[in-house]
Design an enzyme around this catalytic site. Structure first.
Site, mmCIF file in Angstrom:
data_model
loop_
_atom_site.group_PDB
_atom_site.id
_atom_site.type_symbol
_atom_site.label_atom_id
_atom_site.label_comp_id
_atom_site.label_asym_id
_atom_site.label_seq_id
_atom_site.Cartn_x
_atom_site.Cartn_y
_atom_site.Cartn_z
ATOM 1 N N GLY A 12 12.224 -8.865 -0.188
ATOM 2 C CA GLY A 12 11.285 -8.809 0.935
ATOM 3 C C GLY A 12 9.899 -9.599 0.187
ATOM 4 O O GLY A 12 9.582 -10.993 1.052
ATOM 5 N N ASP A 68 -0.275 -6.617 -6.333
ATOM 6 C CA ASP A 68 -0.843 -4.641 -6.677
ATOM 7 C C ASP A 68 -1.761 -4.752 -5.560
ATOM 8 O O ASP A 68 -2.009 -5.948 -4.967
ATOM 9 C CB ASP A 68 -1.508 -4.506 -8.087
ATOM 10 C CG ASP A 68 -1.315 -2.507 -7.631
ATOM 11 O OD1 ASP A 68 -0.382 -2.076 -8.003
ATOM 12 O OD2 ASP A 68 -2.597 -2.300 -8.032
HETATM 13 P P1 IMP Z 1 2.320 -1.426 -4.982
HETATM 14 O O1 IMP Z 1 3.716 -1.257 -5.043
HETATM 15 O O2 IMP Z 1 2.069 -0.931 -6.947
HETATM 16 O O3 IMP Z 1 1.266 -2.073 -4.640
HETATM 17 O O4 IMP Z 1 1.820 -0.147 -4.090
HETATM 18 C C1 IMP Z 1 1.331 -0.420 -2.843
HETATM 19 C C2 IMP Z 1 1.369 1.387 -2.459
HETATM 20 O O5 IMP Z 1 0.027 0.741 -1.606
HETATM 21 C C3 IMP Z 1 2.651 0.719 -1.320
HETATM 22 O O6 IMP Z 1 3.560 2.068 -1.973
HETATM 23 C C4 IMP Z 1 1.774 1.494 0.281
HETATM 24 O O7 IMP Z 1 1.265 2.697 0.345
HETATM 25 C C5 IMP Z 1 0.486 1.178 0.205
HETATM 26 N N1 IMP Z 1 0.842 -0.392 1.245
HETATM 27 C C6 IMP Z 1 0.341 -1.596 0.317
HETATM 28 N N2 IMP Z 1 0.478 -2.959 1.185
HETATM 29 C C7 IMP Z 1 1.450 -2.098 2.492
HETATM 30 C C8 IMP Z 1 1.876 -2.371 3.622
HETATM 31 O O8 IMP Z 1 1.054 -3.778 4.014
HETATM 32 N N3 IMP Z 1 1.869 -1.785 4.341
HETATM 33 C C9 IMP Z 1 1.930 -0.557 3.981
HETATM 34 N N4 IMP Z 1 1.618 0.272 2.838
HETATM 35 C C10 IMP Z 1 0.851 -0.609 2.008
#
Ligand code: IMP
Length: 202
Positions: A12, A68
């Site tokens: 995605g 991130d």
């Molecule tokens: P990353 O993959 O380390 O960037 O962690 C992102 C985490 O933040 C995800 O597992 C979600 O819990 C939360 N998150 C970040 N962006 C979104 C979004 O667009 N919608 C919902 N949750 C999000």
């Protein structure tokens, strides 16, 4: 066409960056077996994005983009923040189960917070690292409020409990393109796209 690697296995995210960065050949980590799985040990979104982009630029020899992101809740002094993905501590769990546990824990934590104090923001840092060269960063932010019961089946993570400012729907009730247009990640990627177009990628 310049090749850029996105430090993610998430199809995605790769598709979203491809839509935003039309003039570039964007590839995800699935095309690089053995790429390091970088632990997100920094205390800021930008710090974690840089850790990932630096490691993947070094491994592939290509300009690398990483992001991130997380949810920063006013009533929790900005938490879960960089701990958003791991808030309930369920490290090994499948993404869907972990998302549900994280969301339920967050709802319980803010159960006594009044409607007018339930503000929050999704934040995203996106960075570009050129191997042996420059590092650039951009940030995106989407403000909104937390509701009390999950609504909607789209998106992921905390989407079912987040209503952006000026909206009545949660981000889980929006079409993906609608969310992209206002989201923290969309904003950060679009800002980085301008930087990439002007950057020396060699
Ligand atoms: P990353 O993959 O380390 O960037 O962690 C992102 C985490 O933040 C995800 O597992 C979600 O819990 C939360 N998150 C970040 N962006 C979104 C979004 O667009 N919608 C919902 N949750 C999000």
């Amino acid at each position: 066409m310049s090749r850029i690697v996105l430090a993610s296995h998430n199809p995605g995210k790769v598709a979203e960056l491809r839509r935003i960065l039309g003039g570039f050949d964007i590839v995800g980590l699935d095309e690089f077996p053995g790429a390091p799985d970088v632990a997100e040990t920094e205390l800021t979104f930008e710090g974690n994005a840089l850790l990932k982009a630096r490691a993947i630029a070094a491994f592939t020899g290509l300009p690398a983009v990483a992001d991130d992101s997380g949810l920063c809740v006013d009533a929790l002094n900005g938490m879960p923040g960089v701990l958003s993905a791991r808030w309930s501590g369920r490290f090994g769990a499948a993404a869907g189960d972990r998302d549900t546990a994280n969301l339920q824990l967050l709802l319980d934590q803010v159960a006594d917070v009044a409607d007018e104090a339930r503000g929050a923001a999704f934040v995203c840092a996106a960075v570009l690292v050129v191997p042996g060269g420059a590092e650039h960063g951009a940030e995106g932010r989407m403000r909104g409020a937390l509701i009390r019961e999950p609504r909607g089946t789209g998106g992921f993570g905390y989407d079912p409990v987040f209503v952006p400012d000026g909206e009545t729907r949660t981000t889980a009730e929006m079409a993906p393109e609608e969310k992209d247009a206002i989201s923290h990640r969309g904003e950060a990627f679009r800002a980085l796209a301008g930087i990439i177009a002007a950057a020396d990628l060699t």
